[in-house]
Design an enzyme around this catalytic site. Sequence first.
Site, mmCIF file in Angstrom:
data_model
loop_
_atom_site.group_PDB
_atom_site.id
_atom_site.type_symbol
_atom_site.label_atom_id
_atom_site.label_comp_id
_atom_site.label_asym_id
_atom_site.label_seq_id
_atom_site.Cartn_x
_atom_site.Cartn_y
_atom_site.Cartn_z
ATOM 1 N N CYS A 2 96.826 56.291 74.794
ATOM 2 C CA CYS A 2 97.794 55.705 75.705
ATOM 3 C C CYS A 2 97.228 55.898 77.096
ATOM 4 C CB CYS A 2 99.142 56.405 75.565
ATOM 5 S SG CYS A 2 100.402 55.764 76.668
ATOM 6 N N GLU A 108 98.513 48.844 75.291
ATOM 7 C CA GLU A 108 97.403 49.195 74.403
ATOM 8 C C GLU A 108 96.543 47.949 74.251
ATOM 9 O OE1 GLU A 108 96.453 52.020 73.197
ATOM 10 O OE2 GLU A 108 98.237 53.307 73.045
#
Length: 236
Positions: A2, A108
């Site tokens: 992340c 992402e």
Amino acid sequence: MCGRASLTKQEKELEQRFNASFYTEDILRYNPLPNFNLAPTQTHPILIMENGKHFQLMKWGLIPSWAKDEKIGSKMINARVEGLLEKSFFKTALQSRRCLVPLDGFYEWKTIQAKTKIPFRIQTTNQEIFSVAGLYDLWKNNKGEVIYSFTIITLPANEMMKKIHDRMPAILDPDAELLWIDHSLSMNQSLELLSPYPSELMHMTELSPLVNKVSANGPELLVPAKRTSTSNTLFD
DNA sequence: CCAGACGTTGTT
DNA sequence: GTCTGG
DNA sequence: CCAGACGTTGTT
DNA sequence: GTCTGG
């Protein structure tokens, strides 16, 4: 992993959501919100439980108190939950310096080929603010200034996230938020609060590569990508 | 005991 | 600071 | 995470 | 290729 996120709300909304407040001088000196493209090393409001609940501005990327150089921080943007108890780097923070990272989305990139990556925005289905479990520390630079920094804990991906990546941030159930920053919890009790957020409560949107650039930061980043002929094969 | 490391990810 | 390796 | 830089010397 | 900056 992340490595990019968003919090597109104003300070006041954040204060109401968590029933906590900002330090006035923080708001006067910085203007962290809204942020459509939060990147490592940037400053973000983090909720901690020290002398009452409040938001502390911190840099993304954990700089341990003993670090000689703050550069280590830009690599320490995530901490794998599987290793928290084994790594001295994170263990003391897990014991006494847990924090909440308020976000309303994260990004992402799905790797299609070695040099082809497509960005996605992931939100909870209610599109509201959520909290990710984090750890923080304090570090002093050579001027004696205290720098707060944080890292985001990651878990194995749930079914939805597996379509694009094998890790995901540790989103907390709202009921677990205050426990996570409660000082009376043991390390093991705190770890029990971390489990993959349900796929049914999350959703993702393909974005354009505008979001790749850290310097881009505005609502236009959130516009869904136009479907293309390659899109149909994205999840093969 | 002291010395030295302390991290994650993706790609090959 | 704390853990691992020797 | 991605984008972008990656260096030294001497002179002004 | 690898590191730094955001």
